[in-house]
Design a protein around this motif. Sequence first.
Motif, PDB file in Angstrom:
ATOM      1  N   UNK A 150       0.834  -1.212   0.000  1.00  0.00           N
ATOM      2  CA  UNK A 150       0.000   0.000   0.000  1.00  0.00           C
ATOM      3  C   UNK A 150       0.866   1.258   0.000  1.00  0.00           C
ATOM      4  N   UNK A 151       1.947   1.218   0.787  1.00  0.00           N
ATOM      5  CA  UNK A 151       2.871   2.359   0.778  1.00  0.00           C
ATOM      6  C   UNK A 151       3.520   2.520  -0.597  1.00  0.00           C
ATOM      7  N   UNK A 152       3.873   1.399  -1.198  1.00  0.00           N
ATOM      8  CA  UNK A 152       4.516   1.460  -2.517  1.00  0.00           C
ATOM      9  C   UNK A 152       3.598   2.158  -3.516  1.00  0.00           C
ATOM     10  N   UNK A 153       2.314   1.825  -3.465  1.00  0.00           N
ATOM     11  CA  UNK A 153       1.369   2.485  -4.373  1.00  0.00           C
ATOM     12  C   UNK A 153       1.244   3.976  -4.046  1.00  0.00           C
ATOM     13  N   UNK A 154       0.999   4.257  -2.782  1.00  0.00           N
ATOM     14  CA  UNK A 154       0.778   5.654  -2.388  1.00  0.00           C
ATOM     15  C   UNK A 154       1.997   6.527  -2.629  1.00  0.00           C
ATOM     16  N   UNK A 155       3.161   5.982  -2.365  1.00  0.00           N
ATOM     17  CA  UNK A 155       4.388   6.764  -2.543  1.00  0.00           C
ATOM     18  C   UNK A 155       4.749   6.901  -4.023  1.00  0.00           C
ATOM     19  N   UNK A 156       4.429   5.879  -4.818  1.00  0.00           N
ATOM     20  CA  UNK A 156       4.674   6.001  -6.263  1.00  0.00           C
ATOM     21  C   UNK A 156       3.775   7.093  -6.856  1.00  0.00           C
ATOM     22  N   UNK A 190       1.880  11.318   1.187  1.00  0.00           N
ATOM     23  CA  UNK A 190       2.869  12.389   1.047  1.00  0.00           C
ATOM     24  C   UNK A 190       4.300  11.894   1.292  1.00  0.00           C
ATOM     25  N   UNK A 191       5.242  12.401   0.496  1.00  0.00           N
ATOM     26  CA  UNK A 191       6.648  12.070   0.717  1.00  0.00           C
ATOM     27  C   UNK A 191       7.125  12.812   1.963  1.00  0.00           C
ATOM     28  N   UNK A 192       7.912  12.129   2.789  1.00  0.00           N
ATOM     29  CA  UNK A 192       8.462  12.793   3.969  1.00  0.00           C
ATOM     30  C   UNK A 192       7.670  12.557   5.242  1.00  0.00           C
ATOM     31  N   UNK A 193       6.830  11.522   5.226  1.00  0.00           N
ATOM     32  CA  UNK A 193       6.063  11.186   6.438  1.00  0.00           C
ATOM     33  C   UNK A 193       6.411   9.756   6.838  1.00  0.00           C
ATOM     34  N   UNK A 194       7.108   9.633   7.963  1.00  0.00           N
ATOM     35  CA  UNK A 194       7.440   8.301   8.476  1.00  0.00           C
ATOM     36  C   UNK A 194       6.180   7.652   9.037  1.00  0.00           C
ATOM     37  N   UNK A 195       6.219   6.348   9.172  1.00  0.00           N
ATOM     38  CA  UNK A 195       5.068   5.611   9.668  1.00  0.00           C
ATOM     39  C   UNK A 195       5.497   4.779  10.875  1.00  0.00           C
ATOM     40  N   UNK A 231       8.537   0.231  16.086  1.00  0.00           N
ATOM     41  CA  UNK A 231       9.192   0.138  14.774  1.00  0.00           C
ATOM     42  C   UNK A 231       8.726   1.315  13.916  1.00  0.00           C
ATOM     43  N   UNK A 232       9.700   2.066  13.433  1.00  0.00           N
ATOM     44  CA  UNK A 232       9.385   3.205  12.552  1.00  0.00           C
ATOM     45  C   UNK A 232       9.915   2.924  11.157  1.00  0.00           C
ATOM     46  N   UNK A 233       9.028   3.024  10.193  1.00  0.00           N
ATOM     47  CA  UNK A 233       9.411   2.921   8.785  1.00  0.00           C
ATOM     48  C   UNK A 233       9.501   4.348   8.258  1.00  0.00           C
ATOM     49  N   UNK A 234      10.707   4.784   7.954  1.00  0.00           N
ATOM     50  CA  UNK A 234      10.826   6.201   7.549  1.00  0.00           C
ATOM     51  C   UNK A 234      10.258   6.433   6.137  1.00  0.00           C
ATOM     52  N   UNK A 235      10.195   5.389   5.320  1.00  0.00           N
ATOM     53  CA  UNK A 235       9.582   5.393   3.989  1.00  0.00           C
ATOM     54  C   UNK A 235      10.302   6.257   2.952  1.00  0.00           C
ATOM     55  N   UNK A 236      10.715   7.456   3.349  1.00  0.00           N
ATOM     56  CA  UNK A 236      11.497   8.289   2.420  1.00  0.00           C
ATOM     57  C   UNK A 236      12.732   8.815   3.149  1.00  0.00           C
ATOM     58  N   UNK A 237      13.872   8.761   2.473  1.00  0.00           N
ATOM     59  CA  UNK A 237      15.121   9.280   3.050  1.00  0.00           C
ATOM     60  C   UNK A 237      15.194  10.789   2.858  1.00  0.00           C
ATOM     61  N   UNK A 238      14.762  11.222   1.676  1.00  0.00           N
ATOM     62  CA  UNK A 238      14.649  12.653   1.358  1.00  0.00           C
ATOM     63  C   UNK A 238      13.256  12.870   0.787  1.00  0.00           C
ATOM     64  N   UNK A 239      12.388  13.636   1.434  1.00  0.00           N
ATOM     65  CA  UNK A 239      12.592  14.331   2.715  1.00  0.00           C
ATOM     66  C   UNK A 239      12.607  13.326   3.873  1.00  0.00           C
ATOM     67  N   UNK A 240      13.357  13.669   4.902  1.00  0.00           N
ATOM     68  CA  UNK A 240      13.475  12.806   6.069  1.00  0.00           C
ATOM     69  C   UNK A 240      12.588  13.351   7.185  1.00  0.00           C
TER      70      UNK A 240
END
Lengths: 324, 339
Positions: A150-156, A190-195, A231-240
């Motif tokens: 689901x993250x892969x879809x939303x982040x793509x 949104x890019x830059x939101x850890x989960x 457990x935190x999945x940062x999902x994006x490195x930039x933005x962090x």
Amino acid sequence: MPQLTYLEAIADALRTEMRRDERVFLLGEDIATYGGAFKLTKNFHEEFGRKRVLDCPISESAIVGAAIGAALNGMRPVAEMQFMDFVTCGFNQIVNVAATTAYRWGIGVPIVVRGPSGGGVGANPFHSRNSEAWFAHASGVKVVCPAFPADAKGLMTASIRDNNPVVFYEHKGLYRKIKEEVPEGEYSIPLGKANVVREGKNGTIVAYGSAVHFALAAAEELSKEGASVEVIDIRTLVPFDQETVLASARKTNRVLIAHEASLTAGFGGEIAARIAEHAFEYLDAPIMRVAAYDAPTPFAPTLEKAVLPNAEKVLSAMRKLLTY
Amino acid sequence: MKSKSTAKESTTIPPIKPSKLLTDPQRVEMFRYMLQAREFDLAMQRLNRQGRAFGGVYSQTGNEASSVGSAYALGNKDVLFPMHRNIGGHFVFGQDLNTLMLAFLAREGSLMRGTDGTGHYADIGRRIYGNISHLGAMIPVAAGFVLASKMRGETIVSMTYIGDGGSQTGEFHEGVNFASVQKLPLVLIIENNQYAYSSPNSVEFACEKLSDRALGYGCFGETIDGTDIELVYETCVRAVERARKGEGPSLIETNTMRMRGHAEHDDFSYVPKEQLEYWQKRDPIDRYQSFLLSKKILSADDVTAIRTKLIEEIRAAIDYAIELPFPSAEEGFKNIFVD
């Protein structure tokens, strides 16, 4: 909601965005007739035509460069690296052309460079690399590393809609390994939101990509031993998303960082430095890291297992951290 | 004409062969652009010696016919991806002196806000997309630009440049091959100015002409005298026409001479004196001026008037730009990303 694999979820995002926005097109090697090395774009050319699913010569610089040129002329290209390892051959275009254009010319370069990365599948040093940290260091490139379908879809979706260059690291080991409910239709994160994928209070594992699954397995095991691990999945490195990581560090007082990429100058070092700078007084133990040994990813299963991190290595490190 | 011209080869300067495609007012306009590039270049050299221009100052002298004649062949929807010795092309595309001088001197409010300089100037509104220092990098980008318009059914042409050194990069190969496979409307001018920094052609490549590579790519290639602006123009008009008809890219090698060092810090002592003398006689502006005078398209007084006016305008641009401050420090933290 349908159950989709990680690979199907990415394909779903591409298909949905291509239906929504005719400026979105794909270019890469063997992506049309063959459907891509992993069949991620299978049958895409039948729906969208060969112009929008463009088979290209083995020329990563030309693929990324042409994507940049098309983006400067109003398109939103998604360039596939057949394996993310080959992004090295398009490196110059990403870090010197795409990454500097907003700064120099004040206009965006809305490209996505995506492809399969990561090891653990018995590939070799040239089909296994996790090179995301190189781009985090480039200034001007967004870096996305999803761990779930689901993250892969939303982040793509968000990456395609972003007006800046994005490198999108898919983990090939996750492509068909995990399945979950994925929202239908347009879905953007949104890019830059850890989960925070698991809440806990005795310690935190900060991870991304495949390492999120190692972290979750370790946390589950530790819960049987009475420890509550976040457990935190940062999902994006930039933005962090520094704030989510710092909030967890302040709450649990112990932080381990896990990624599949090699240790030295990996993104874990950056995360550790941010925590040390901003939450030092909350820490009850040194920040620890679990990452690949500083070596090329080897071919033989015994060697690959030894070099790469896994759930057992994260578990073992976390036990040490919790009893420090 | 052979690509590796030396003093040993023809000693007579071939006359300019008038192109049937040009009117006299166009000839005067092209001459004016060449002179503007030359005088701008001389002004930058002076500013550099005076310590008032910083960074690299890359001379255009010797390259004016190649730069102006090629860009002049484009239409008003086409795009230009110039390199650092193509200031002439900026003028053809309507760039004004104040804007360019502000950018060269990296003053507040300039193109690119002072974030980059050294001839990399882009002006999107004028369809000018600058280069970066990594040679060859903009070839795939210029190709991709017209890949997009081709997808939309538009027939705009993209023109870009490379040198005798830059054509040895991998991105040259990937870009030209990609454009050829896709039959893109790309015109690549290979300005063979005989030196890549200090390296002569013999260090850079072993083929006779760089345009011979076209055969390997399956596109069109031609090598011409790059100091004859009418020849450059006519050759490029044909390349642009082929591009518009969907016949794919062209490699046009223009033989010129870089009459100064790589940049102004370089005394170019490695260039044989005889070679400079050979090319001095083929100065693109002198050649065209002789032609225009002999055909009575311009009088000597006309030339003096044009030159004097250009020098005054350039001086005014310097006076305007040099008084302005450098960008404020906070500009350095802006626009890493766009919204």
